[in-house]
Write a protein that holds these residues in place. Sequence first.
Motif, PDB file in Angstrom:
ATOM      1  N   MET A   1       0.814  -1.215   0.000  1.00 22.60           N
ATOM      2  CA  MET A   1       0.000   0.000   0.000  1.00 22.60           C
ATOM      3  C   MET A   1       0.841   1.256   0.000  1.00 22.60           C
ATOM      4  O   MET A   1       0.306   2.357  -0.004  1.00 22.60           O
ATOM      5  CB  MET A   1      -0.931   0.009   1.224  1.00 22.60           C
ATOM      6  CG  MET A   1      -1.983  -1.082   1.207  1.00 22.60           C
ATOM      7  SD  MET A   1      -2.986  -1.058  -0.303  1.00 22.60           S
ATOM      8  CE  MET A   1      -3.835   0.512  -0.101  1.00 22.60           C
ATOM      9  N   PHE A   2       2.168   1.131   0.025  1.00 21.77           N
ATOM     10  CA  PHE A   2       3.001   2.325   0.013  1.00 21.77           C
ATOM     11  C   PHE A   2       3.123   2.922  -1.391  1.00 21.77           C
ATOM     12  O   PHE A   2       2.851   4.095  -1.611  1.00 21.77           O
ATOM     13  CB  PHE A   2       4.397   2.016   0.565  1.00 21.77           C
ATOM     14  CG  PHE A   2       4.412   1.666   2.026  1.00 21.77           C
ATOM     15  CD1 PHE A   2       3.357   1.995   2.860  1.00 21.77           C
ATOM     16  CD2 PHE A   2       5.496   0.999   2.571  1.00 21.77           C
ATOM     17  CE1 PHE A   2       3.372   1.673   4.212  1.00 21.77           C
ATOM     18  CE2 PHE A   2       5.531   0.673   3.922  1.00 21.77           C
ATOM     19  CZ  PHE A   2       4.468   1.004   4.733  1.00 21.77           C
ATOM     20  N   ALA A   3       3.535   2.112  -2.363  1.00 19.89           N
ATOM     21  CA  ALA A   3       3.844   2.631  -3.695  1.00 19.89           C
ATOM     22  C   ALA A   3       2.652   2.625  -4.639  1.00 19.89           C
ATOM     23  O   ALA A   3       2.542   3.507  -5.503  1.00 19.89           O
ATOM     24  CB  ALA A   3       4.993   1.836  -4.309  1.00 19.89           C
ATOM     25  N   LEU A   4       1.756   1.642  -4.514  1.00 20.93           N
ATOM     26  CA  LEU A   4       0.677   1.494  -5.494  1.00 20.93           C
ATOM     27  C   LEU A   4      -0.221   2.728  -5.614  1.00 20.93           C
ATOM     28  O   LEU A   4      -0.511   3.159  -6.738  1.00 20.93           O
ATOM     29  CB  LEU A   4      -0.158   0.255  -5.180  1.00 20.93           C
ATOM     30  CG  LEU A   4      -1.312  -0.030  -6.145  1.00 20.93           C
ATOM     31  CD1 LEU A   4      -0.804  -0.203  -7.575  1.00 20.93           C
ATOM     32  CD2 LEU A   4      -2.081  -1.278  -5.703  1.00 20.93           C
ATOM     33  N   PHE A 123      13.856   5.924  -3.671  1.00 25.15           N
ATOM     34  CA  PHE A 123      13.808   6.005  -5.128  1.00 25.15           C
ATOM     35  C   PHE A 123      13.214   4.741  -5.731  1.00 25.15           C
ATOM     36  O   PHE A 123      12.496   4.792  -6.736  1.00 25.15           O
ATOM     37  CB  PHE A 123      15.207   6.248  -5.693  1.00 25.15           C
ATOM     38  CG  PHE A 123      15.232   6.355  -7.195  1.00 25.15           C
ATOM     39  CD1 PHE A 123      14.629   7.424  -7.840  1.00 25.15           C
ATOM     40  CD2 PHE A 123      15.843   5.370  -7.958  1.00 25.15           C
ATOM     41  CE1 PHE A 123      14.639   7.519  -9.224  1.00 25.15           C
ATOM     42  CE2 PHE A 123      15.855   5.461  -9.342  1.00 25.15           C
ATOM     43  CZ  PHE A 123      15.253   6.536  -9.973  1.00 25.15           C
ATOM     44  N   ALA A 124      13.508   3.586  -5.111  1.00 27.73           N
ATOM     45  CA  ALA A 124      12.953   2.322  -5.610  1.00 27.73           C
ATOM     46  C   ALA A 124      11.427   2.365  -5.628  1.00 27.73           C
ATOM     47  O   ALA A 124      10.786   1.886  -6.569  1.00 27.73           O
ATOM     48  CB  ALA A 124      13.444   1.156  -4.757  1.00 27.73           C
ATOM     49  N   LEU A 125      10.829   2.968  -4.598  1.00 27.05           N
ATOM     50  CA  LEU A 125       9.378   3.128  -4.583  1.00 27.05           C
ATOM     51  C   LEU A 125       8.950   4.359  -5.373  1.00 27.05           C
ATOM     52  O   LEU A 125       7.871   4.382  -5.969  1.00 27.05           O
ATOM     53  CB  LEU A 125       8.860   3.221  -3.147  1.00 27.05           C
ATOM     54  CG  LEU A 125       8.576   1.879  -2.455  1.00 27.05           C
ATOM     55  CD1 LEU A 125       9.879   1.134  -2.146  1.00 27.05           C
ATOM     56  CD2 LEU A 125       7.784   2.076  -1.160  1.00 27.05           C
ATOM     57  N   GLY A 126       9.812   5.373  -5.376  1.00 27.26           N
ATOM     58  CA  GLY A 126       9.475   6.617  -6.078  1.00 27.26           C
ATOM     59  C   GLY A 126       9.407   6.460  -7.586  1.00 27.26           C
ATOM     60  O   GLY A 126       8.790   7.288  -8.271  1.00 27.26           O
ATOM     61  N   ASN A 249       1.721   5.288   7.341  1.00 29.00           N
ATOM     62  CA  ASN A 249       2.183   5.488   5.966  1.00 29.00           C
ATOM     63  C   ASN A 249       1.253   4.844   4.954  1.00 29.00           C
ATOM     64  O   ASN A 249       1.091   5.353   3.842  1.00 29.00           O
ATOM     65  CB  ASN A 249       3.623   4.984   5.821  1.00 29.00           C
ATOM     66  CG  ASN A 249       4.594   5.904   6.537  1.00 29.00           C
ATOM     67  OD1 ASN A 249       4.691   7.079   6.213  1.00 29.00           O
ATOM     68  ND2 ASN A 249       5.279   5.389   7.535  1.00 29.00           N
ATOM     69  N   GLY A 250       0.622   3.735   5.323  1.00 32.59           N
ATOM     70  CA  GLY A 250      -0.413   3.178   4.461  1.00 32.59           C
ATOM     71  C   GLY A 250      -1.578   4.134   4.308  1.00 32.59           C
ATOM     72  O   GLY A 250      -2.113   4.322   3.205  1.00 32.59           O
ATOM     73  N   VAL A 251      -1.966   4.769   5.412  1.00 29.65           N
ATOM     74  CA  VAL A 251      -3.056   5.749   5.371  1.00 29.65           C
ATOM     75  C   VAL A 251      -2.668   6.945   4.515  1.00 29.65           C
ATOM     76  O   VAL A 251      -3.461   7.439   3.701  1.00 29.65           O
ATOM     77  CB  VAL A 251      -3.427   6.198   6.799  1.00 29.65           C
ATOM     78  CG1 VAL A 251      -4.398   7.377   6.768  1.00 29.65           C
ATOM     79  CG2 VAL A 251      -4.031   5.041   7.577  1.00 29.65           C
ATOM     80  N   ILE A 252      -1.438   7.433   4.663  1.00 32.03           N
ATOM     81  CA  ILE A 252      -0.984   8.616   3.921  1.00 32.03           C
ATOM     82  C   ILE A 252      -1.084   8.394   2.415  1.00 32.03           C
ATOM     83  O   ILE A 252      -1.601   9.241   1.686  1.00 32.03           O
ATOM     84  CB  ILE A 252       0.464   8.976   4.329  1.00 32.03           C
ATOM     85  CG1 ILE A 252       0.464   9.648   5.710  1.00 32.03           C
ATOM     86  CG2 ILE A 252       1.124   9.895   3.294  1.00 32.03           C
ATOM     87  CD1 ILE A 252       1.843   9.803   6.322  1.00 32.03           C
TER      88      ILE A 252
END
Length: 271
Positions: A1-4, A123-126, A249-252
Motif C-alpha cells: 500500500m506504500f507505492a501502489l 527512489f525504488a518506490l518513487g 504510511n499506508g493511510v498517507i
Amino acid sequence: MFALPFALCGALLAANGLPSWHVLAWILVAMVAARSAAMAFNRLADASIDAANPRTRTRALPRGTLTPNFVTVFVVIASGMFVLAASQLNRLTLELSPLALAVLLLYSYTKRFTRWSHIVLGFALGMAPAAAWIAVRDSLDPRILLLTAAVTFWVAGFDVLYACQDYGFDHEAGLHSIPRHWGIDRALWIARGFHLIMLGLLIGLLISFHLGKLALCGVIAVFLLLLYEHSLVRHDDLSRLNAAFFTMNGVISVVFFLFVASDVLFRPRPH
C-alpha cells in the motif's frame, strides 16, 4: 500500500482522467510482481543478517520455514511476471524494465556500504508514479518526477524512523544507516526534514499540473498525518514505531491518492 496509490496517481495524471482498464490491469500486475520480487530478494540477501538480529530472526528464512532455493525461484518468477507486464504496456516500459528491476533488487545491498540507503529505497518506490506515467503515455514528462522525488523523500523519511530500532545492532554488525551514524535524536530531525521536502515537492506537483482544491486538501491531509506520525516516535521511546511505520504510511498514500483522484476525475472539463 506504500507505492501502489502513488503509481495510480501517476497513471491518472498521465491520462488526465481514467486510463484504459487494460493499462490499469497490467500496471497492477507489474506493481505486485515488482514488489514481490524486491521483498523476496531482500529477505534472500539479508538472510544471514536477519538471523543475527533479534528483531528479525523469526522471519521465514532464518527460521527455516522457507528454503533459499524456494525464495530464489520465487524471485525469478516474480521478475519474469514484471517483465511480462511491462511488455503488455508499451515498448518503453519493456526497455526500462531491467533497469527498474536492478534498482529494486540491488537496493538490498546498499546498507552494507552507505548510510544513504534510505534514499535508495525511497527512489525504488518513487519510480512507481513515473513508471505508471510511461505505461500510459509511452514517454516521460519531467513534471511527474516531482511526484517521484516526493515519494523518494517520504519513504526515506519513514525508513529512517524504522531504522532507529536497529541502532544498536547496526553498530555491532557494521551496517550503515542514518541513525547509526548520527544517533537517534538527529535521525528523527533528518526524517522530519525529508518529510518537509516531500510536502514542498507535492505543492510543486499541484502547481505543475494545475490541480485544484481537492488535491490541495490531500496535501494538507498528508501534512497532518505526518505530524501525527512523528508525534508517535521519540528518541527515548520507540514503542509505537510500528504504528508510525506501517499504519500511518499506508493511510498517507491512500488518502493522497483519493484526493488527487477526486480532483482529476471530477474537475470541470472545458466544453
